[in-house]
Motif scaffolding. Structure first.
Motif, PDB file in Angstrom:
ATOM      1  N   VAL A  11     -55.213 -14.276  16.602  1.00  0.00           N
ATOM      2  CA  VAL A  11     -56.026 -15.099  15.708  1.00  0.00           C
ATOM      3  C   VAL A  11     -56.096 -14.440  14.335  1.00  0.00           C
ATOM      4  N   VAL A  12     -55.894 -15.234  13.315  1.00  0.00           N
ATOM      5  CA  VAL A  12     -56.025 -14.738  11.945  1.00  0.00           C
ATOM      6  C   VAL A  12     -57.512 -14.787  11.603  1.00  0.00           C
ATOM      7  N   THR A  13     -58.056 -13.639  11.224  1.00  0.00           N
ATOM      8  CA  THR A  13     -59.487 -13.540  10.961  1.00  0.00           C
ATOM      9  C   THR A  13     -59.753 -12.946   9.575  1.00  0.00           C
ATOM     10  N   VAL A  14     -60.949 -13.224   9.096  1.00  0.00           N
ATOM     11  CA  VAL A  14     -61.479 -12.557   7.905  1.00  0.00           C
ATOM     12  C   VAL A  14     -62.939 -12.222   8.203  1.00  0.00           C
ATOM     13  N   ASP A  15     -63.437 -11.240   7.500  1.00  0.00           N
ATOM     14  CA  ASP A  15     -64.841 -10.855   7.644  1.00  0.00           C
ATOM     15  C   ASP A  15     -65.721 -11.813   6.844  1.00  0.00           C
ATOM     16  N   ILE A  16     -66.920 -12.001   7.302  1.00  0.00           N
ATOM     17  CA  ILE A  16     -67.869 -12.920   6.668  1.00  0.00           C
ATOM     18  C   ILE A  16     -68.117 -12.595   5.194  1.00  0.00           C
ATOM     19  N   GLU A  17     -67.938 -11.338   4.805  1.00  0.00           N
ATOM     20  CA  GLU A  17     -68.163 -10.927   3.418  1.00  0.00           C
ATOM     21  C   GLU A  17     -66.891 -10.936   2.575  1.00  0.00           C
ATOM     22  N   ASP A  18     -65.721 -11.188   3.177  1.00  0.00           N
ATOM     23  CA  ASP A  18     -64.477 -11.238   2.410  1.00  0.00           C
ATOM     24  C   ASP A  18     -64.520 -12.395   1.423  1.00  0.00           C
ATOM     25  N   SER A  19     -63.773 -12.268   0.345  1.00  0.00           N
ATOM     26  CA  SER A  19     -63.754 -13.318  -0.672  1.00  0.00           C
ATOM     27  C   SER A  19     -62.906 -14.498  -0.211  1.00  0.00           C
ATOM     28  N   VAL A  20     -63.214 -15.640  -0.783  1.00  0.00           N
ATOM     29  CA  VAL A  20     -62.431 -16.840  -0.514  1.00  0.00           C
ATOM     30  C   VAL A  20     -60.982 -16.604  -0.953  1.00  0.00           C
ATOM     31  N   GLU A  21     -60.807 -15.947  -2.067  1.00  0.00           N
ATOM     32  CA  GLU A  21     -59.462 -15.652  -2.563  1.00  0.00           C
ATOM     33  C   GLU A  21     -58.668 -14.845  -1.527  1.00  0.00           C
ATOM     34  N   TYR A  22     -59.290 -13.823  -0.960  1.00  0.00           N
ATOM     35  CA  TYR A  22     -58.636 -13.008   0.074  1.00  0.00           C
ATOM     36  C   TYR A  22     -58.270 -13.870   1.287  1.00  0.00           C
ATOM     37  N   ALA A  23     -59.190 -14.732   1.702  1.00  0.00           N
ATOM     38  CA  ALA A  23     -58.952 -15.589   2.863  1.00  0.00           C
ATOM     39  C   ALA A  23     -57.792 -16.548   2.611  1.00  0.00           C
ATOM     40  N   VAL A  24     -57.747 -17.137   1.430  1.00  0.00           N
ATOM     41  CA  VAL A  24     -56.678 -18.077   1.099  1.00  0.00           C
ATOM     42  C   VAL A  24     -55.332 -17.355   1.069  1.00  0.00           C
ATOM     43  N   LYS A  25     -55.306 -16.171   0.503  1.00  0.00           N
ATOM     44  CA  LYS A  25     -54.056 -15.392   0.483  1.00  0.00           C
ATOM     45  C   LYS A  25     -53.604 -15.070   1.912  1.00  0.00           C
ATOM     46  N   LYS A  26     -54.544 -14.762   2.769  1.00  0.00           N
ATOM     47  CA  LYS A  26     -54.222 -14.458   4.162  1.00  0.00           C
ATOM     48  C   LYS A  26     -53.708 -15.705   4.884  1.00  0.00           C
ATOM     49  N   MET A  27     -54.315 -16.855   4.612  1.00  0.00           N
ATOM     50  CA  MET A  27     -53.856 -18.107   5.204  1.00  0.00           C
ATOM     51  C   MET A  27     -52.428 -18.413   4.762  1.00  0.00           C
ATOM     52  N   VAL A  37     -63.800 -16.713  10.947  1.00  0.00           N
ATOM     53  CA  VAL A  37     -64.657 -15.791  10.211  1.00  0.00           C
ATOM     54  C   VAL A  37     -65.452 -14.979  11.230  1.00  0.00           C
ATOM     55  N   THR A  38     -65.403 -13.667  11.082  1.00  0.00           N
ATOM     56  CA  THR A  38     -66.074 -12.788  12.037  1.00  0.00           C
ATOM     57  C   THR A  38     -67.118 -11.920  11.362  1.00  0.00           C
ATOM     58  N   ASP A  39     -68.052 -11.499  12.178  1.00  0.00           N
ATOM     59  CA  ASP A  39     -69.038 -10.495  11.797  1.00  0.00           C
ATOM     60  C   ASP A  39     -68.913  -9.433  12.879  1.00  0.00           C
ATOM     61  N   GLY A  58     -64.539 -25.653  -7.801  1.00  0.00           N
ATOM     62  CA  GLY A  58     -65.413 -25.307  -8.927  1.00  0.00           C
ATOM     63  C   GLY A  58     -66.148 -23.988  -8.764  1.00  0.00           C
ATOM     64  N   LYS A  59     -65.982 -23.345  -7.629  1.00  0.00           N
ATOM     65  CA  LYS A  59     -66.651 -22.058  -7.399  1.00  0.00           C
ATOM     66  C   LYS A  59     -65.679 -20.908  -7.668  1.00  0.00           C
ATOM     67  N   SER A  60     -66.221 -19.766  -7.937  1.00  0.00           N
ATOM     68  CA  SER A  60     -65.405 -18.581  -8.167  1.00  0.00           C
ATOM     69  C   SER A  60     -64.652 -18.210  -6.893  1.00  0.00           C
ATOM     70  N   PRO A  61     -63.384 -17.835  -7.005  1.00  0.00           N
ATOM     71  CA  PRO A  61     -62.626 -17.415  -5.824  1.00  0.00           C
ATOM     72  C   PRO A  61     -63.137 -16.091  -5.236  1.00  0.00           C
ATOM     73  N   GLU A  62     -64.025 -15.437  -5.968  1.00  0.00           N
ATOM     74  CA  GLU A  62     -64.573 -14.151  -5.506  1.00  0.00           C
ATOM     75  C   GLU A  62     -65.798 -14.306  -4.608  1.00  0.00           C
ATOM     76  N   ILE A  63     -66.306 -15.530  -4.431  1.00  0.00           N
ATOM     77  CA  ILE A  63     -67.480 -15.702  -3.570  1.00  0.00           C
ATOM     78  C   ILE A  63     -67.098 -15.387  -2.125  1.00  0.00           C
ATOM     79  N   PRO A  64     -68.066 -14.929  -1.334  1.00  0.00           N
ATOM     80  CA  PRO A  64     -67.751 -14.641   0.074  1.00  0.00           C
ATOM     81  C   PRO A  64     -67.510 -15.919   0.873  1.00  0.00           C
ATOM     82  N   VAL A  65     -66.646 -15.815   1.873  1.00  0.00           N
ATOM     83  CA  VAL A  65     -66.303 -16.986   2.690  1.00  0.00           C
ATOM     84  C   VAL A  65     -67.526 -17.593   3.362  1.00  0.00           C
ATOM     85  N   LYS A  66     -68.556 -16.792   3.597  1.00  0.00           N
ATOM     86  CA  LYS A  66     -69.746 -17.307   4.284  1.00  0.00           C
ATOM     87  C   LYS A  66     -70.413 -18.448   3.521  1.00  0.00           C
TER      88      LYS A  66
END
Length: 132
Positions: A11-27, A37-39, A58-66
């Protein structure tokens, strides 16, 4: 058929505090349309490409995925049966269900596409039996 036989274990996972930008790059890197999303080792949500397109607009790509993930995670335990799985897909109207152990630890994921693949194979087996 046990769910363990059809679930995707990697399973491809990201941490709840990771940025949306990081998650999109991983996807993009893993060529998937969602990440769990894991904790710690517990799944707490799912982030889909649709979540990014709609809630992330419209949101910053740096916001957390949560902040934009789908928090209403539908899960099933790996010892559940196929009927229970298909019922959950129908009842909740989701395309992906996270598989956990009895303690809630992430074990895998099953998409509706995975289920359709199994059904197509089984139907082909039945057609072969009828034609024999």
């Amino acid at each position: 058929m046990p769910l363990k036989d059809i679930m995707i274990r990697k399973v491809v996972t990201v941490d709840i505090e990771d940025s949306v930008e990081y998650a999109v790059k991983k996807m993009e890197e893993k060529n998937v349309g969602s990440v769990v999303v894991t904790d710690g080792d517990r799944p707490v949500g799912i982030l889909t490409d649709r979540d990014v397109a709609i809630r992330g607009l419209g949101k910053s790509p740096e916001i957390p995925v949560k902040l934009i993930m789908s928090p209403d995670l539908i899960t099933i335990t790996s010892d559940s049966d196929f009927f229970t799985l298909t019922k959950k897909f129908r009842d909740y109207g989701v395309r992906r269900i996270v598989v956990t152990d009895k303690k809630g630890k992430l074990e895998g994921i099953i998409s509706i596409d995975d289920v359709l693949e199994v059904l197509v194979t089984e139907f082909a087996n039945l057609v072969g039996a009828i034609r024999s």
